[in-house]
Design a protein around this motif. Structure first.
Motif, PDB file in Angstrom:
ATOM      1  N   LEU A   1      -4.899  -5.330  -4.053  1.00 55.60           N
ATOM      2  CA  LEU A   1      -4.959  -3.915  -3.685  1.00 55.60           C
ATOM      3  C   LEU A   1      -5.390  -3.111  -4.894  1.00 55.60           C
ATOM      4  O   LEU A   1      -4.795  -3.227  -5.972  1.00 55.60           O
ATOM      5  CB  LEU A   1      -3.590  -3.420  -3.197  1.00 55.60           C
ATOM      6  N   ILE A   2      -6.439  -2.332  -4.731  1.00 54.58           N
ATOM      7  CA  ILE A   2      -6.915  -1.453  -5.796  1.00 54.58           C
ATOM      8  C   ILE A   2      -7.157  -0.068  -5.225  1.00 54.58           C
ATOM      9  O   ILE A   2      -7.238   0.112  -4.004  1.00 54.58           O
ATOM     10  CB  ILE A   2      -8.214  -1.978  -6.452  1.00 54.58           C
ATOM     11  N   ARG A   3      -7.291   0.882  -6.098  1.00 49.43           N
ATOM     12  CA  ARG A   3      -7.563   2.257  -5.668  1.00 49.43           C
ATOM     13  C   ARG A   3      -9.066   2.493  -5.610  1.00 49.43           C
ATOM     14  O   ARG A   3      -9.831   1.947  -6.398  1.00 49.43           O
ATOM     15  CB  ARG A   3      -6.920   3.260  -6.623  1.00 49.43           C
TER      16      ARG A   3
ATOM     17  N   ALA B   1       0.834  -1.202   0.000  1.00 53.52           N
ATOM     18  CA  ALA B   1       0.000   0.000   0.000  1.00 53.52           C
ATOM     19  C   ALA B   1       0.872   1.256   0.000  1.00 53.52           C
ATOM     20  O   ALA B   1       0.513   2.273  -0.608  1.00 53.52           O
ATOM     21  CB  ALA B   1      -0.922  -0.006   1.216  1.00 53.52           C
ATOM     22  N   THR B   2       2.015   1.184   0.664  1.00 51.31           N
ATOM     23  CA  THR B   2       2.944   2.316   0.665  1.00 51.31           C
ATOM     24  C   THR B   2       3.466   2.577  -0.738  1.00 51.31           C
ATOM     25  O   THR B   2       3.593   3.729  -1.160  1.00 51.31           O
ATOM     26  CB  THR B   2       4.122   2.034   1.611  1.00 51.31           C
ATOM     27  N   VAL B   3       3.758   1.515  -1.487  1.00 45.02           N
ATOM     28  CA  VAL B   3       4.216   1.663  -2.864  1.00 45.02           C
ATOM     29  C   VAL B   3       3.135   2.340  -3.705  1.00 45.02           C
ATOM     30  O   VAL B   3       3.415   3.250  -4.488  1.00 45.02           O
ATOM     31  CB  VAL B   3       4.602   0.300  -3.468  1.00 45.02           C
ATOM     32  N   LEU B   4       1.878   1.919  -3.525  1.00 41.01           N
ATOM     33  CA  LEU B   4       0.788   2.542  -4.271  1.00 41.01           C
ATOM     34  C   LEU B   4       0.660   4.017  -3.920  1.00 41.01           C
ATOM     35  O   LEU B   4       0.312   4.841  -4.769  1.00 41.01           O
ATOM     36  CB  LEU B   4      -0.538   1.828  -3.993  1.00 41.01           C
ATOM     37  N   GLY B   5       0.936   4.348  -2.664  1.00 41.82           N
ATOM     38  CA  GLY B   5       0.856   5.738  -2.246  1.00 41.82           C
ATOM     39  C   GLY B   5       1.934   6.602  -2.873  1.00 41.82           C
ATOM     40  O   GLY B   5       1.747   7.810  -3.053  1.00 41.82           O
TER      41      GLY B   5
ATOM     42  N   VAL C   1      -8.329   6.216  -1.235  1.00 42.99           N
ATOM     43  CA  VAL C   1      -7.885   5.165  -0.325  1.00 42.99           C
ATOM     44  C   VAL C   1      -7.380   3.985  -1.141  1.00 42.99           C
ATOM     45  O   VAL C   1      -7.675   3.844  -2.331  1.00 42.99           O
ATOM     46  CB  VAL C   1      -9.023   4.688   0.606  1.00 42.99           C
ATOM     47  N   VAL C   2      -6.600   3.129  -0.491  1.00 44.19           N
ATOM     48  CA  VAL C   2      -6.195   1.857  -1.079  1.00 44.19           C
ATOM     49  C   VAL C   2      -7.042   0.775  -0.428  1.00 44.19           C
ATOM     50  O   VAL C   2      -7.056   0.636   0.795  1.00 44.19           O
ATOM     51  CB  VAL C   2      -4.697   1.572  -0.853  1.00 44.19           C
TER      52      VAL C   2
END
Length: 273
Positions: free
Chosen positions: A212-214, A59-63, A235-236
């Motif tokens: 994990l999706i947005r 989730a940090t990577v997606l952020g 949010v993730v």
């Protein structure tokens, strides 16, 4: 960068920009995680703390990397999907792989204590990374199907193996021999008949991995005049669902289109179903 007579050395750098108009998938894998998990006393066959930590790191990577539309993780691996129109770092393979791997690893270390409490991190974790180009939607989806099927197969085997070792009091060698040549139905029967375990009751995160999706959610806000309202917040979302069947892709069409979903659109879809 300042110009100098030494600047010619840049000519030796490789142009590793990936093909345009194609899906990019960066997959990270734990390096030497068999020893790492043993050293830190991970529960067998699955340690829920470790899986939640992997999800937090992903989730940090997606952020940090806003173009990622989906991530899929299981065991000590995670796949990050960039859409066909992604422009991050000029689609350079070296940039994408090193940044995903380094951000994931640093987040894994940073959030370790949140999931393992007082258990100290006794060795530095490491993750390698590769990037693969997939030209069509179907092939990209087949890649994710492959990883989720792999999750199911490995989890069923490991569930049987460690049940035989911990509850059946078999040696690892004997447990391996017992499972040699068995099919899915055989393993289901073994778990239920000998140990009373219904594999269908095993948590979905173990059987299907994590997706994990947005998304967005509506949150309550109050302006400076005291007027309350709702505003969308990105949010993730972490799901443990089937991504092989069509249902997932029908419910989340924004993934294949490469566009983010809004809270209003998600709410409208939910009201229609």
């Amino acid at each position: 960068m300042a110009k100098s007579k030494y600047e010619y050395v840049r000519n030796f750098e490789s142009d590793d920009r990936l093909l345009p108009s194609a899906w990019l998938v960066v997959r990270i894998d734990g390096q030497g995680f068999t020893k790492f998990t043993e050293r830190h006393g991970f529960a067998k066959p699955n340690d829920i703390r470790a899986l939640h930590l992997m999800n937090r790191a992903a989730a940090t990577v997606l952020g940090c990397m806003n173009e990622i539309v989906l991530a899929y993780g299981q065991s000590d691996e995670y796949s990050f999907v960039f859409p066909k129109n992604a422009r991050s770092y000029d689609r350079r393979a070296s940039k994408l792989t090193t940044l995903v791997a380094s951000r994931f690893t640093s987040a894994y270390v940073y959030y370790w204590h949140e999931f393992f409490g007082t258990t100290p991190l006794q060795a530095p974790p490491a993750f390698d990374a590769r990037v693969v180009v997939y030209p069509t939607d179907r092939i990209m989806r087949d890649y994710l199907c492959w990883r989720q099927v792999d999750c199911h197969i490995n989890n069923m085997y490991n569930t049987c193996f460690w049940t035989l070792v911990t509850q059946g009091e078999m040696s690892p060698k004997d447990a391996e021999k017992r499972l040699c040549g068995t099919l899915s139905g055989d393993k289901n029967e073994l778990l239920f008949s000998q140990f009373g375990i219904n594999y269908n009751d095993v948590p979905e995160i173990f059987k299907k991995g994590s997706v994990l999706i947005r998304g967005t959610e509506l949150v309550d806000v109050t302006d400076r005049h005291g007027v309350a309202s709702k505003r969308p917040k990105g949010v993730v979302l972490t799901l443990h669902c089937d991504i092989i069947k069509e249902k997932f892709w029908t419910e989340h069409p924004e993934i294949l289109s490469g566009t983010p979903v809004t809270a209003q659109r998600r709410q409208e879809r939910q009201e229609q179903t």
